[in-house]
Design a protein around this motif. Structure first.
Motif, short mmCIF file in Angstrom:
data_model
loop_
_atom_site.label_atom_id
_atom_site.label_comp_id
_atom_site.label_asym_id
_atom_site.label_seq_id
_atom_site.Cartn_x
_atom_site.Cartn_y
_atom_site.Cartn_z
N MET A 255 0.85 -1.25 -0.04
CA MET A 255 -0.11 0.06 0.21
C MET A 255 0.92 1.22 0.04
SD MET A 255 -2.29 1.34 3.31
CE MET A 255 -0.97 1.73 4.14
N THR A 256 1.88 1.43 0.66
CA THR A 256 2.90 2.52 0.87
C THR A 256 3.66 2.82 -0.46
OG1 THR A 256 3.12 1.93 3.27
CG2 THR A 256 4.71 3.51 2.22
N ASN A 257 4.00 1.67 -0.89
CA ASN A 257 4.72 1.80 -2.23
C ASN A 257 3.77 2.30 -3.27
OD1 ASN A 257 7.17 0.70 -1.03
ND2 ASN A 257 6.72 -1.28 -1.39
N THR A 258 2.69 1.75 -3.28
CA THR A 258 1.40 2.20 -4.12
C THR A 258 1.42 3.86 -4.19
OG1 THR A 258 0.50 0.04 -4.26
CG2 THR A 258 -0.64 1.84 -5.15
N LEU A 259 1.30 4.35 -2.90
CA LEU A 259 1.00 5.63 -2.76
C LEU A 259 2.19 6.55 -3.26
CD1 LEU A 259 -0.33 5.67 1.17
CD2 LEU A 259 -1.58 6.21 -1.32
N LYS A 260 3.24 5.94 -3.15
CA LYS A 260 4.39 6.71 -3.55
C LYS A 260 4.49 6.80 -5.12
CE LYS A 260 7.59 4.57 -1.21
NZ LYS A 260 8.99 4.09 -0.74
N THR A 261 3.91 6.02 -5.89
CA THR A 261 4.01 6.17 -7.36
C THR A 261 3.39 7.27 -7.95
OG1 THR A 261 1.98 4.92 -7.92
CG2 THR A 261 3.85 3.57 -7.46
N PRO A 262 4.02 7.96 -9.12
CA PRO A 262 3.46 9.24 -9.52
C PRO A 262 2.02 9.07 -9.92
CG PRO A 262 5.69 8.79 -10.52
CD PRO A 262 5.14 7.46 -9.52
N ALA A 263 1.61 7.78 -10.61
CA ALA A 263 0.15 7.62 -10.94
C ALA A 263 -0.64 7.68 -9.96
CB ALA A 263 0.01 6.21 -11.73
N ARG A 264 -0.60 7.20 -8.69
CA ARG A 264 -1.34 7.16 -7.34
C ARG A 264 -1.39 8.79 -7.11
NH1 ARG A 264 -4.02 3.17 -5.24
NH2 ARG A 264 -3.91 2.40 -7.49
N ARG A 265 -0.34 9.20 -6.94
CA ARG A 265 -0.29 10.71 -6.62
C ARG A 265 -1.08 11.55 -7.65
NH1 ARG A 265 5.16 9.79 -4.95
NH2 ARG A 265 5.66 11.08 -2.54
N LYS A 266 -1.08 11.41 -8.61
CA LYS A 266 -1.92 12.15 -9.70
C LYS A 266 -3.45 11.92 -9.50
CE LYS A 266 -2.43 12.99 -14.79
NZ LYS A 266 -2.17 12.37 -15.94
N GLN A 267 -3.63 10.49 -9.28
CA GLN A 267 -5.16 10.03 -9.05
C GLN A 267 -5.67 10.90 -7.66
OE1 GLN A 267 -5.07 5.92 -8.76
NE2 GLN A 267 -5.42 5.48 -11.04
N PHE A 268 -5.04 10.96 -6.83
CA PHE A 268 -5.36 11.61 -5.47
C PHE A 268 -5.64 13.21 -5.70
CE2 PHE A 268 -4.29 7.89 -3.05
CZ PHE A 268 -5.05 7.85 -1.87
N LYS A 269 -4.50 13.62 -6.54
CA LYS A 269 -4.74 15.23 -6.76
C LYS A 269 -5.75 15.37 -7.54
CE LYS A 269 -1.80 18.99 -8.26
NZ LYS A 269 -0.41 19.22 -8.87
N ALA A 270 -6.04 14.68 -8.57
CA ALA A 270 -7.43 14.80 -9.49
C ALA A 270 -8.78 14.82 -8.39
CB ALA A 270 -7.37 13.87 -10.32
N ASN A 271 -8.65 13.93 -6.98
CA ASN A 271 -9.75 14.01 -6.34
C ASN A 271 -9.81 14.95 -5.13
OD1 ASN A 271 -11.69 11.55 -7.45
ND2 ASN A 271 -9.49 10.97 -7.74
#
Length: 295
Positions: A255-271
């Motif tokens: 979960m932590t490694n996924t949160l650190k990925t650019p793609a997941r950061r972008k998804q959170f930012k979009a929301n």
């Protein structure tokens, strides 16, 4: 007639003296017997009972324990020594002093010197940091005694947490070692509470704690709070259906490694959720803050 009476009295006196002498001799042998006498036999019986209970009071056993303790102290001294280094690690620890330290801590906390030295040996093997291990040992042994945890599990976990937090760099001075010891005590207490109240036991944390400690490093802010939240996440994973502590801690790391990925950061930012820590570039915000804002 008088002479015969005197002879009889004299004979009786000699008999009494001989009897007294034999009694005295036997009493002496009873009170101060040779090794194979009464006390020797009692010692063998007591020794058998003690060994049956896992306690060895024999001279041979004592000699073996003393040799093992000395060898472990020498190993720790060698492992922690860094030639030319500044601070405590640049000085070779006195082997006799380490043995005295083990014995003192063992007596103070109700553990054997063997268990105490073994736990410290594993800590130093993971960190190379003797100063921190000496500062942390009294605290961690008290915690192990208070919680009923295996001291080796507690020290193993603390060693892996220290190796992760300080990247294998020994404390540069005694005060730094004290600060590190306080941090490790906090972390171990959180782990002990998790093991007592939750489903991830302390022995699991000793084995799988490095994953949680590594995950905690991804978040900015307070280290102790971050570790506590990683423990809590692992507990929730088990309560939510994870089959084992290994799977639960692996899930937290993933979960932590996924949160650190650019793609997941972008998804959170979009929301509308910012997961990066503005005060610590490259770090995530506290896990609890991200979770609360995402609800």
């Amino acid at each position: 007639g008088e002479r015969a009476a005197e002879r009889e009295l004299s004979k009786q006196q000699r008999s009494r003296e001989q009897f007294a002498s034999r009694v005295s001799h036997r009493a002496t042998r009873f009170l101060f017997p040779p090794p194979e006498g009464i006390i020797g036999a009692a010692g063998r019986i007591a020794g058998g009972l003690m060994r049956g209970a896992g306690i060895d009071f024999s001279l041979q056993g004592a000699a073996q324990r003393s040799i093992a303790l000395e060898q472990r102290a020498a190993q720790i001294s060698t492992s922690a020594y860094m030639e030319g280094a500044a601070g405590p690690s640049g000085k070779r620890a006195n082997v006799g002093g380490l043995q005295d330290f083990f014995r003192k801590q063992a007596i103070a906390n109700g553990f054997s010197s063997d268990a105490t030295s073994l736990g410290m040996s594993e800590f130093v093997a993971r960190t190379g940091d003797l100063a921190t291990s000496k500062a942390a040992l009294p605290r961690l042994l008290k915690l192990a005694k208070a919680t009923g945890a295996d001291p080796n599990d507690v020290l193993s976990f603390a060693g892996t947490a220290a190796a992760t937090a300080y990247k294998g760099t020994p404390a540069a001075w005694e005060q730094e070692a004290e600060e590190r010891a306080k941090y490790l005590d906090h972390i171990a207490r959180i782990g002990a509470k998790s093991g007592k109240l939750g489903t991830v036991e302390f022995k699991d944390l000793a084995s799988y704690g490095p994953k949680l400690a590594a995950s905690a490093q991804a978040f900015g802010g307070d280290k102790v709070k971050n570790m506590a939240e990683m423990f809590a996440a692992a507990q929730l994973g088990l309560e939510g259906g994870a089959a084992s502590a290994s799977i639960a801690t692996t899930a937290v790391a993933s979960m932590t490694n996924t949160l650190k990925t650019p793609a997941r950061r972008k998804q959170f930012k979009a929301n509308g959720v910012t997961i990066d820590d503005a005060n610590n570039p490259g770090k995530l915000r506290a896990f609890s803050d991200i979770a609360l804002e995402s609800i």
